[in-house]
Design an enzyme around this catalytic site. Structure first.
Site, mmCIF file in Angstrom:
data_model
loop_
_atom_site.group_PDB
_atom_site.id
_atom_site.type_symbol
_atom_site.label_atom_id
_atom_site.label_comp_id
_atom_site.label_asym_id
_atom_site.label_seq_id
_atom_site.Cartn_x
_atom_site.Cartn_y
_atom_site.Cartn_z
ATOM 1 C CB THR A 71 37.631 36.374 48.108
ATOM 2 O OG1 THR A 71 36.456 36.934 47.464
ATOM 3 C CG2 THR A 71 37.175 35.717 49.183
ATOM 4 C CG ASN A 72 34.133 40.688 48.238
ATOM 5 O OD1 ASN A 72 33.319 40.012 47.729
ATOM 6 N ND2 ASN A 72 35.176 41.431 47.375
ATOM 7 N NE ARG A 73 30.901 38.350 55.721
ATOM 8 C CZ ARG A 73 31.166 37.485 56.404
ATOM 9 N NH1 ARG A 73 30.746 36.228 55.773
ATOM 10 N NH2 ARG A 73 31.761 37.379 57.616
ATOM 11 C CB SER A 74 30.510 39.756 46.194
ATOM 12 O OG SER A 74 29.836 39.596 44.736
#
Ligand SMILES: Cc1cc2nc3c(=O)[nH]c(=O)nc-3n(C[C@H](O)[C@H](O)[C@H](O)COP(=O)(O)O)c2cc1C
Length: 409
Positions: A213-216
């Site tokens: 995933t990512n930091r959003s």
């Protein structure tokens, strides 16, 4: 160009700033568009441009304190207020803005404005210090609350001989934006329209317990959903993260890019607006392991094979109907403007909201954001650092203007 101006009776109010001379050109532009124009001027304005010039260009006598006070049997401020279906204050001085905001009526211009029930628009022009002053900003907020449409001044070369914010917006921009912004606002073009928004970082599963995933955080997407719902839209929020769901918003929970695309495609046919605020993973694991992946004895590295995900924004951009508005986000850590312009062209989007996610104060996970709006055939608009809901309202305003321009086309 639209024929919106054809049946308009525009009362142009000119107040006493350096930009008052621009009222002459504006009068010509409005008449060229087919509007009927009458001009009224403050006493101070007459030191900057003669009433005679504006009388000749508007093909009508100009209303001033002197003509108002003349003996006669007409009540000019009421007659002129009733004649107009749009009052346009250009340029608007800090002084006149203050008077209108406070409800003062001590000359012909402020009195006529108070007497009128027409739509009201003003374009301020002043020194950058005056524009930034708390008193002026407080008055502008009051006017917005009183339903005035404000055409913000721009950053440019000021009469004082330096760059600053306070310069009157470009006259052609004023004339072009007016119908779109009034239609979007007065008729609340978003009311009961369906708006589909994606939010959060996608989760691309590796096995039953792990994902990429990512930091959003999804905060920007949720803020957009709230801002659209405030305008009466029916909002479908397709999100990977759970946060308090704003009133009037329907949440569809998804996890990965493919399920997000599936949900988007099922709601898209009925949507007027699509906003892609989710941080979608470009790639996903080639294989989804049935069981938790275990480390082998002696294993020191692992190559993970990834495959390309569908591009949700581009898919929607290519399939969109002529009256749908598509908005994308560009989260970049470098070459922000370049990448956003490229994205605008390549994804078939009407607007790209660019934010620099390398900035700690803005972007992912922060409560604040600072963005630049890139719109086809318009110069980029910078929206300064503010709470994500404030930024979201600006993005929704701009989206409404885009929707209105499609209706007017
Ligand atoms: C040379 C000069 C230039 C001015 N330019 C501006 C201006 O650009 N914007 C502004 O808000 N006030 C400006 N002012 C101040 C206004 O003229 C002053 O506040 C006046 O009372 C405004 O009156 P009015 O709002 O009734 O037109 C200027 C004053 C002078 C003397």
């Amino acid at each position: 160009m639209t024929d919106w101006y054809r049946d308009k009776k525009i009362l142009l109010a000119v107040s006493g700033g350096i930009a008052a001379y621009k009222a002459a050109e504006l009068t010509r532009l409005l008449i060229k568009q087919g509007a009927q124009v009458r001009v009224m001027m403050t006493q101070a304005a007459q030191a900057f441009i003669p009433a005679k010039t504006l009388a000749i260009l508007s093909q009508n006598p100009v209303l001033t304190d002197a003509s108002w006070q003349r003996d006669g049997d007409t009540v000019d401020h009421v007659a002129w207020a009733n004649w107009a279906n749009l009052i346009l204050v250009v340029p608007a001085t800090a002084n006149l803005i203050g008077k209108i905001a406070q409800g003062l009526a001590d000359d012909v211009v402020s009195t006529t404005i108070m007497a009128s029930r027409a739509d009201k628009v003003l374009a301020p022009a002043m020194n950058d210090g005056m524009w930034a002053s708390p008193a002026l900003q407080r008055n502008i907020s009051q006017l917005k609350a009183d339903d005035w449409l404000i055409i913000d001044p721009v950053t440019g070369f000021l009469a004082e001989g330096y760059e600053g914010t306070g310069r009157l917006a470009d006259l052609n921009d004023i004339v072009n934006q007016l119908p779109i912004r009034l239609l979007a606002r007065v008729d609340n073009i978003l009311k009961d329209k369906q708006v589909v928004i994606t939010a959060g970082g996608t989760q691309e599963a590796l096995d039953p317990v792990r994902y990429l995933t990512n930091r959003s955080s999804g905060k920007m997407g949720y803020a957009l959903a709230e801002a659209a719902a405030e305008r009466g839209a029916q909002v479908i929020l397709i999100a990977t993260v759970k946060r308090p769901v704003p009133y009037g918003v329907k949440l569809i929970k998804v996890s990965d890019t493919q399920s997000m695309l599936g949900a988007v495609e099922s709601y898209l046919p009925g949507a007027s607006v699509f906003i892609a605020a989710a941080a979608v993973s470009d790639f996903r694991p080639v294989q989804l392991a049935k069981n938790k992946i275990k480390k082998m004895p002696g294993q020191t590295s692992w190559q993970l094979a990834l495959t390309l995900n569908p591009d949700i924004l581009a898919t929607v951009g290519q399939a969109k109907k002529p009256q749908q508005v598509v908005v994308g986000f560009a989260a970049e850590t470098q070459n922000l403007a370049d990448n956003a312009q490229k994205k605008l062209a390549s994804k078939g989007a009407d607007m790209i909201v660019a934010n620099d996610v390398s900035d700690q104060a803005a972007g992912f996970n922060s409560n604040d954001n600072a963005v630049i709006l890139f719109i086809k055939n318009q110069s980029p608009q910078t929206v300064a650092l503010a709470d994500k809901l404030v930024i979201a309202r600006k993005i929704i305003d701009q989206t409404m203007a885009l929707l209105a321009s499609k209706v007017l086309e």
